[in-house]
Design a protein around this motif. Structure first.
Motif, PDB file in Angstrom:
ATOM      1  N   ALA A  77      42.545  35.919  47.742  1.00 32.77           N
ATOM      2  CA  ALA A  77      42.795  35.313  46.715  1.00 32.77           C
ATOM      3  C   ALA A  77      44.035  35.129  45.958  1.00 32.77           C
ATOM      4  N   ILE A  78      44.288  34.046  45.360  1.00 32.98           N
ATOM      5  CA  ILE A  78      45.846  33.899  44.929  1.00 32.98           C
ATOM      6  C   ILE A  78      46.099  35.025  43.783  1.00 32.98           C
ATOM      7  N   VAL A  79      47.075  35.418  43.882  1.00 31.21           N
ATOM      8  CA  VAL A  79      47.573  36.432  42.932  1.00 31.21           C
ATOM      9  C   VAL A  79      48.336  35.721  41.714  1.00 31.21           C
ATOM     10  N   GLU A  80      47.488  35.674  40.369  1.00 32.23           N
ATOM     11  CA  GLU A  80      48.426  35.022  39.313  1.00 32.23           C
ATOM     12  C   GLU A  80      48.568  35.878  38.239  1.00 32.23           C
ATOM     13  N   GLY A  81      49.834  35.824  37.650  1.00 31.32           N
ATOM     14  CA  GLY A  81      49.984  36.564  36.640  1.00 31.32           C
ATOM     15  C   GLY A  81      49.734  38.031  36.222  1.00 31.32           C
ATOM     16  N   SER A  82      48.486  38.011  35.517  1.00 28.28           N
ATOM     17  CA  SER A  82      48.081  39.433  35.212  1.00 28.28           C
ATOM     18  C   SER A  82      46.895  39.783  35.786  1.00 28.28           C
ATOM     19  N   LYS A  83      46.309  38.985  36.753  1.00 28.01           N
ATOM     20  CA  LYS A  83      45.174  39.062  37.553  1.00 28.01           C
ATOM     21  C   LYS A  83      45.399  39.912  38.793  1.00 28.01           C
ATOM     22  N   ALA A  84      44.476  41.094  39.058  1.00 29.63           N
ATOM     23  CA  ALA A  84      44.496  41.868  40.152  1.00 29.63           C
ATOM     24  C   ALA A  84      43.966  41.172  41.276  1.00 29.63           C
ATOM     25  N   PRO A  85      44.521  41.486  42.343  1.00 29.52           N
ATOM     26  CA  PRO A  85      43.981  40.672  43.566  1.00 29.52           C
ATOM     27  C   PRO A  85      42.674  41.344  44.071  1.00 29.52           C
ATOM     28  N   ILE A  86      41.854  40.399  44.641  1.00 32.07           N
ATOM     29  CA  ILE A  86      40.548  41.012  45.163  1.00 32.07           C
ATOM     30  C   ILE A  86      40.887  41.288  46.749  1.00 32.07           C
ATOM     31  N   LEU A  87      40.627  42.461  46.950  1.00 28.62           N
ATOM     32  CA  LEU A  87      40.981  42.941  48.257  1.00 28.62           C
ATOM     33  C   LEU A  87      39.824  43.328  49.158  1.00 28.62           C
ATOM     34  N   GLY A  88      39.790  43.296  50.263  1.00 22.41           N
ATOM     35  CA  GLY A  88      38.822  43.764  51.332  1.00 22.41           C
ATOM     36  C   GLY A  88      39.303  43.403  52.837  1.00 22.41           C
ATOM     37  N   PHE A  89      38.717  44.615  53.800  1.00 21.18           N
ATOM     38  CA  PHE A  89      38.992  44.405  55.155  1.00 21.18           C
ATOM     39  C   PHE A  89      37.780  43.934  55.729  1.00 21.18           C
ATOM     40  N   SER A  90      38.277  43.024  56.716  1.00 15.69           N
ATOM     41  CA  SER A  90      37.118  42.632  57.458  1.00 15.69           C
ATOM     42  C   SER A  90      36.570  43.357  58.597  1.00 15.69           C
ATOM     43  N   ILE A  91      35.535  43.455  59.299  1.00 13.00           N
ATOM     44  CA  ILE A  91      35.336  44.182  60.577  1.00 13.00           C
ATOM     45  C   ILE A  91      36.309  44.042  61.387  1.00 13.00           C
ATOM     46  N   ALA A  92      36.888  42.977  61.652  1.00 14.33           N
ATOM     47  CA  ALA A  92      37.690  42.847  62.905  1.00 14.33           C
ATOM     48  C   ALA A  92      39.327  43.468  62.378  1.00 14.33           C
ATOM     49  N   GLN A  93      39.499  43.775  61.153  1.00 18.91           N
ATOM     50  CA  GLN A  93      40.793  44.421  60.671  1.00 18.91           C
ATOM     51  C   GLN A  93      40.560  46.136  60.773  1.00 18.91           C
ATOM     52  N   PHE A  94      39.244  46.431  60.666  1.00 22.72           N
ATOM     53  CA  PHE A  94      39.026  47.839  60.459  1.00 22.72           C
ATOM     54  C   PHE A  94      39.930  48.592  61.614  1.00 22.72           C
ATOM     55  N   PRO A  95      39.436  48.253  62.755  1.00 22.38           N
ATOM     56  CA  PRO A  95      40.235  49.185  64.024  1.00 22.38           C
ATOM     57  C   PRO A  95      41.636  49.277  63.877  1.00 22.38           C
ATOM     58  N   THR A  96      42.396  48.392  63.141  1.00 20.11           N
ATOM     59  CA  THR A  96      43.902  48.279  62.982  1.00 20.11           C
ATOM     60  C   THR A  96      44.030  49.684  62.180  1.00 20.11           C
ATOM     61  N   VAL A  97      43.534  49.728  60.940  1.00 17.65           N
ATOM     62  CA  VAL A  97      43.692  50.798  60.027  1.00 17.65           C
ATOM     63  C   VAL A  97      43.030  52.075  60.341  1.00 17.65           C
ATOM     64  N   ALA A  98      41.954  52.089  61.278  1.00 19.92           N
ATOM     65  CA  ALA A  98      41.129  53.467  61.517  1.00 19.92           C
ATOM     66  C   ALA A  98      41.884  54.247  62.365  1.00 19.92           C
ATOM     67  N   GLY A  99      43.162  53.797  63.288  1.00 20.56           N
ATOM     68  CA  GLY A  99      43.723  54.661  64.036  1.00 20.56           C
ATOM     69  C   GLY A  99      44.972  53.939  64.908  1.00 20.56           C
TER      70      GLY A  99
END
Length: 188
Positions: free
Chosen positions: A149-171
Motif C-alpha cells: 500500500a502507498i504510504v501517505e502522510g500520516s497513514k500507517a502502512p498496511i503490512l503482511g507477509f506472504s506464504i512465500a516470504q515466511f521461510p525467509t524470516v523464519a530462519g
C-alpha cells in the motif's frame, strides 16, 4: 532462483507535498553521507502517531539500511561472537547454561522471498545458533495477496507477509527460530 535484497517502503512512500518530500530526501542523503543514523536513535518515537518528520525519515532510512550496530553507549563486549559474554566468578561452578538470540520488528517488504539465503547472513550465528531464539514479525502471515500500500502522510502502512516470504524470516539455511510472535494492529 536469483537472490537479492528486498525492496523497502522508501520506494513506495508518497510525500503529501513537494516541500515535505524535499525535506525527507535531504535527511536521507545527509544521513547516508555523514552516517549519523548508522547507530540507533535513542530518541526516536516508537508509536506511529507520535512520529515527526525526522522519525519518518529515520524509519525509511533504517528500512533501506538495517541498523546492525548497538547504541554508542552499549558496550561492544556484548556483541562479541563469544556465546559466554557473562562470566561467573572463578569460585562458581557452571552446571548448565542457556543461550538466547532475539530479533525484533521484522518488517514485510516486496521481494523478501528472494533474499531467503542472505537475509540473516551476517548475524545467523549469534541469532540462530543458540538454545532459544525468537523474533517479532511486524505483520501477519497470510495466504491472501499481499499488496504494497502507498504510504501517505500520516497513514500507517498496511503490512503482511506472504506464504512465500515466511521461510525467509523464519530462519536461515536450515536453522529456524524457536518462536515467532506476530504484531497485529487493528485498524478502526
Amino acid at each position: 532462483m536469483r537472490h537479492h535484497r528486498p525492496f523497502t517502503y522508501i520506494r513506495f512512500y508518497r510525500a503529501p507535498t513537494f516541500t515535505h518530500w524535499l525535506k525527507i530526501k535531504a535527511a536521507l542523503i545527509s544521513a547516508r553521507l555523514f552516517g549519523y543514523w548508522d547507530y540507533p536513535r535513542a530518541d526516536a518515537a516508537a508509536a506511529f502517531e507520535e512520529w515527526t518528520l525526522t522519525d519518518l525519515a529515520y524509519s525509511l532510512y533504517k528500512n533501506a539500511r538495517p541498523i546492525i550496530r548497538a547504541e554508542k553507549r552499549v558496550s561492544k563486549v556484548l556483541f562479541l561472537r563469544d556465546k559466554s559474554v557473562v562470566k561467573l566468578p572463578d569460585e562458581f561452578r557452571k552446571n548448565t547454561s542457556v543461550t538466547i538470540g532475539a530479533a525484533g520488528d521484522l518488517m514485510p517488504a516486496e521481494g523478501l522471498e528472494f533474499s531467503k539465503d542472505i537475509f540473516f547472513e551476517n548475524i545467523a550465528d549469534v541469532l540462530l545458533e543458540v538454545d532459544i531464539s525468537f523474533a517479532n514479525l511486524e505483520g501477519p502471515v497470510t495466504e491472501q495477496n499481499v499488496e504494497v500500500a502507498i504510504v501517505e502522510g500520516s497513514k500507517a502502512p498496511i503490512l503482511g507477509f506472504s506464504i512465500a516470504q515466511f521461510p525467509t524470516v523464519a530462519g536461515h539455511r536450515g536453522k529456524y527460530f524457536t518462536a515467532l510472535s506476530i504484531t497485529v494492529a487493528v485498524l478502526l
